[in-house]
Design a protein around this motif. Structure first.
Motif, PDB file in Angstrom:
ATOM      1  N   ILE A  63      -4.100 -22.120  11.078  1.00 15.53           N
ATOM      2  CA  ILE A  63      -4.777 -20.819  10.528  1.00 15.53           C
ATOM      3  C   ILE A  63      -5.025 -20.714   9.017  1.00 15.53           C
ATOM      4  CG2 ILE A  63      -5.701 -18.447  10.732  1.00 15.53           C
ATOM      5  CD1 ILE A  63      -4.814 -18.530  13.840  1.00 15.53           C
ATOM      6  N   LEU A  64      -3.814 -20.206   8.955  1.00 14.82           N
ATOM      7  CA  LEU A  64      -3.422 -20.203   7.400  1.00 14.82           C
ATOM      8  C   LEU A  64      -3.700 -20.621   6.586  1.00 14.82           C
ATOM      9  CD1 LEU A  64      -0.264 -17.778   7.644  1.00 14.82           C
ATOM     10  CD2 LEU A  64      -2.699 -16.754   7.114  1.00 14.82           C
ATOM     11  N   GLY A  65      -3.330 -22.434   6.503  1.00 12.62           N
ATOM     12  CA  GLY A  65      -4.071 -23.737   6.327  1.00 12.62           C
ATOM     13  C   GLY A  65      -5.614 -23.405   6.190  1.00 12.62           C
ATOM     14  N   LYS A  66      -5.799 -23.068   6.753  1.00 10.86           N
ATOM     15  CA  LYS A  66      -7.969 -23.022   6.427  1.00 10.86           C
ATOM     16  C   LYS A  66      -8.160 -21.949   5.711  1.00 10.86           C
ATOM     17  CE  LYS A  66      -8.060 -26.122   9.638  1.00 10.86           C
ATOM     18  NZ  LYS A  66      -8.550 -27.417   8.929  1.00 10.86           N
ATOM     19  N   ILE A  67      -7.323 -20.692   5.505  1.00 13.39           N
ATOM     20  CA  ILE A  67      -8.221 -19.426   4.524  1.00 13.39           C
ATOM     21  C   ILE A  67      -7.673 -19.538   3.119  1.00 13.39           C
ATOM     22  CG2 ILE A  67      -7.711 -17.443   3.973  1.00 13.39           C
ATOM     23  CD1 ILE A  67      -6.791 -17.132   7.453  1.00 13.39           C
ATOM     24  N   LYS A  68      -8.527 -19.812   1.827  1.00 14.70           N
ATOM     25  CA  LYS A  68      -7.936 -19.619   0.782  1.00 14.70           C
ATOM     26  C   LYS A  68      -7.665 -18.155  -0.007  1.00 14.70           C
ATOM     27  CE  LYS A  68     -11.289 -23.444  -0.136  1.00 14.70           C
ATOM     28  NZ  LYS A  68     -11.601 -23.615   1.076  1.00 14.70           N
ATOM     29  N   ASP A  69      -7.070 -17.742  -0.922  1.00 18.57           N
ATOM     30  CA  ASP A  69      -7.012 -16.777  -1.431  1.00 18.57           C
ATOM     31  C   ASP A  69      -7.817 -15.755  -1.579  1.00 18.57           C
ATOM     32  OD1 ASP A  69      -4.168 -18.382  -1.085  1.00 18.57           O
ATOM     33  OD2 ASP A  69      -4.143 -17.932  -2.908  1.00 18.57           O
ATOM     34  N   LYS A  70      -8.777 -16.494  -2.164  1.00 12.08           N
ATOM     35  CA  LYS A  70     -10.088 -15.502  -2.609  1.00 12.08           C
ATOM     36  C   LYS A  70     -10.964 -14.693  -1.363  1.00 12.08           C
ATOM     37  CE  LYS A  70     -13.539 -18.837  -3.233  1.00 12.08           C
ATOM     38  NZ  LYS A  70     -14.688 -20.037  -3.372  1.00 12.08           N
ATOM     39  N   GLU A  71     -10.061 -15.385   0.220  1.00 17.83           N
ATOM     40  CA  GLU A  71     -11.010 -15.229   0.820  1.00 17.83           C
ATOM     41  C   GLU A  71     -10.893 -13.572   1.721  1.00 17.83           C
ATOM     42  OE1 GLU A  71     -10.846 -18.362   3.552  1.00 17.83           O
ATOM     43  OE2 GLU A  71     -12.117 -19.871   2.356  1.00 17.83           O
ATOM     44  N   TYR A  72     -11.617 -13.265   1.755  1.00 18.57           N
ATOM     45  CA  TYR A  72     -11.118 -11.498   2.719  1.00 18.57           C
ATOM     46  C   TYR A  72     -11.196 -11.755   4.883  1.00 18.57           C
ATOM     47  CZ  TYR A  72     -12.150  -6.802   4.058  1.00 18.57           C
ATOM     48  OH  TYR A  72     -11.695  -5.914   4.027  1.00 18.57           O
ATOM     49  N   VAL A  73     -10.147 -11.201   4.697  1.00 19.38           N
ATOM     50  CA  VAL A  73      -9.788 -11.848   5.625  1.00 19.38           C
ATOM     51  C   VAL A  73     -10.168 -10.987   6.461  1.00 19.38           C
ATOM     52  CG1 VAL A  73      -7.639 -13.004   7.602  1.00 19.38           C
ATOM     53  CG2 VAL A  73      -7.914 -13.710   5.382  1.00 19.38           C
ATOM     54  N   ILE A  74     -11.154 -10.972   7.672  1.00 18.56           N
ATOM     55  CA  ILE A  74     -11.246  -9.958   8.814  1.00 18.56           C
ATOM     56  C   ILE A  74     -10.669 -10.825  10.073  1.00 18.56           C
ATOM     57  CG2 ILE A  74     -12.655  -8.636  10.374  1.00 18.56           C
ATOM     58  CD1 ILE A  74     -14.363  -8.770   8.003  1.00 18.56           C
ATOM     59  N   LEU A  75      -9.446 -10.340  10.911  1.00 19.04           N
ATOM     60  CA  LEU A  75      -8.697 -11.053  12.436  1.00 19.04           C
ATOM     61  C   LEU A  75      -9.387  -9.964  13.737  1.00 19.04           C
ATOM     62  CD1 LEU A  75      -7.146 -12.003  13.148  1.00 19.04           C
ATOM     63  CD2 LEU A  75      -5.256  -9.900  13.024  1.00 19.04           C
ATOM     64  N   LEU A  76     -10.378 -11.237  14.134  1.00 16.48           N
ATOM     65  CA  LEU A  76     -10.299 -10.238  15.914  1.00 16.48           C
ATOM     66  C   LEU A  76      -9.160  -9.686  15.911  1.00 16.48           C
ATOM     67  CD1 LEU A  76     -12.888 -11.044  14.684  1.00 16.48           C
ATOM     68  CD2 LEU A  76     -14.153 -11.900  17.202  1.00 16.48           C
ATOM     69  N   ASP A  77      -8.239  -8.180  16.752  1.00 16.74           N
ATOM     70  CA  ASP A  77      -6.966  -7.975  17.634  1.00 16.74           C
ATOM     71  C   ASP A  77      -7.544  -7.092  18.373  1.00 16.74           C
ATOM     72  OD1 ASP A  77      -4.888  -6.912  17.913  1.00 16.74           O
ATOM     73  OD2 ASP A  77      -4.277  -7.215  15.431  1.00 16.74           O
ATOM     74  N   LEU A  78      -6.773  -7.045  19.121  1.00 16.31           N
ATOM     75  CA  LEU A  78      -6.844  -5.376  19.964  1.00 16.31           C
ATOM     76  C   LEU A  78      -6.556  -4.466  19.696  1.00 16.31           C
ATOM     77  CD1 LEU A  78      -5.725  -7.358  23.684  1.00 16.31           C
ATOM     78  CD2 LEU A  78      -8.148  -6.106  22.784  1.00 16.31           C
ATOM     79  N   ARG A  79      -5.837  -4.444  18.383  1.00 20.14           N
ATOM     80  CA  ARG A  79      -4.704  -3.145  17.717  1.00 20.14           C
ATOM     81  C   ARG A  79      -5.877  -3.053  16.946  1.00 20.14           C
ATOM     82  NH1 ARG A  79      -0.807  -6.759  18.904  1.00 20.14           N
ATOM     83  NH2 ARG A  79      -1.286  -6.920  17.254  1.00 20.14           N
ATOM     84  N   GLY A  80      -6.967  -3.628  16.482  1.00 18.77           N
ATOM     85  CA  GLY A  80      -8.113  -3.165  15.473  1.00 18.77           C
ATOM     86  C   GLY A  80      -9.339  -2.129  15.483  1.00 18.77           C
ATOM     87  N   LYS A  81      -9.720  -1.888  14.486  1.00 20.56           N
ATOM     88  CA  LYS A  81     -10.786  -0.501  14.792  1.00 20.56           C
ATOM     89  C   LYS A  81     -11.976  -0.828  15.636  1.00 20.56           C
ATOM     90  CE  LYS A  81     -13.243   2.085  11.869  1.00 20.56           C
ATOM     91  NZ  LYS A  81     -12.756   3.506  10.613  1.00 20.56           N
TER      92      LYS A  81
END
Length: 159
Positions: A63-81
């Motif tokens: 997953i992290l290999g597909k994300i660049k430093d400049k990207e804002y990351v929103i994770l889908l997570d059961l503990r999320g908002k």
């Protein structure tokens, strides 16, 4: 604006592919939209804690290999908002207004994500406490991103 969904596993069902393709086509009027698939790590039915952690680590690295430093990351997570559609639209609109043109949503594997992926996330959201198949979650997320742009642009889709 660039919207990317990074997800674990391949989408096989034609009906999910068709629904996602329709919303992706509609999103073309508002942003560059793409879905990036990472291979899921094969694991036995019952895992030890160490095996569970290892699978999450391997998938997390993918997953992290597909994300660049400049990207804002929103994770889908059961503990999320938990957000309403209007709140998600406001989040996307605020990000674009204040100079973030690359937003990446992450859908982890069936075991969840590694601590490193959680740490990389700038924000976490939850679509409810129920469990959805990952393939269905892709469709729901894509529809909600489209709905967000319709809300932002004051279009009548959101009723």
């Amino acid at each position: 604006m660039n919207i990317k969904v990074v997800t674990v596993g391949k989408l096989k069902e034609k009906y999910f592919k068709a629904g996602i393709a329709e919303y992706a086509k509609r999103l073309g009027a508002f942003c560059k939209f793409q879905i990036v698939e990472c291979p899921d790590e094969k694991a036995p039915e019952s895992l030890s804690e160490a095996q569970d952690a290892k699978v999450k680590q391997i998938e997390g690295e993918r997953i992290l290999g597909k994300i660049k430093d400049k990207e804002y990351v929103i994770l889908l997570d059961l503990r999320g908002k938990e957000l309403t559609s209007e709140e998600l639209a406001k989040k996307i609109d605020d990000l674009s207004t204040y100079g973030t043109s690359d937003i990446t949503f992450v859908i982890g594997g069936s075991l969840g994500v590694s601590p490193e992926v959680t740490k990389r996330a700038d924000f976490s959201i939850c679509f409810g406490k129920f469990t959805l198949p990952h393939q269905l979650m892709r469709l729901v997320l894509t529809e909600q991103i489209y709905r967000s742009f319709m809300i932002i642009n004051h279009r009548t889709y959101h009723k």
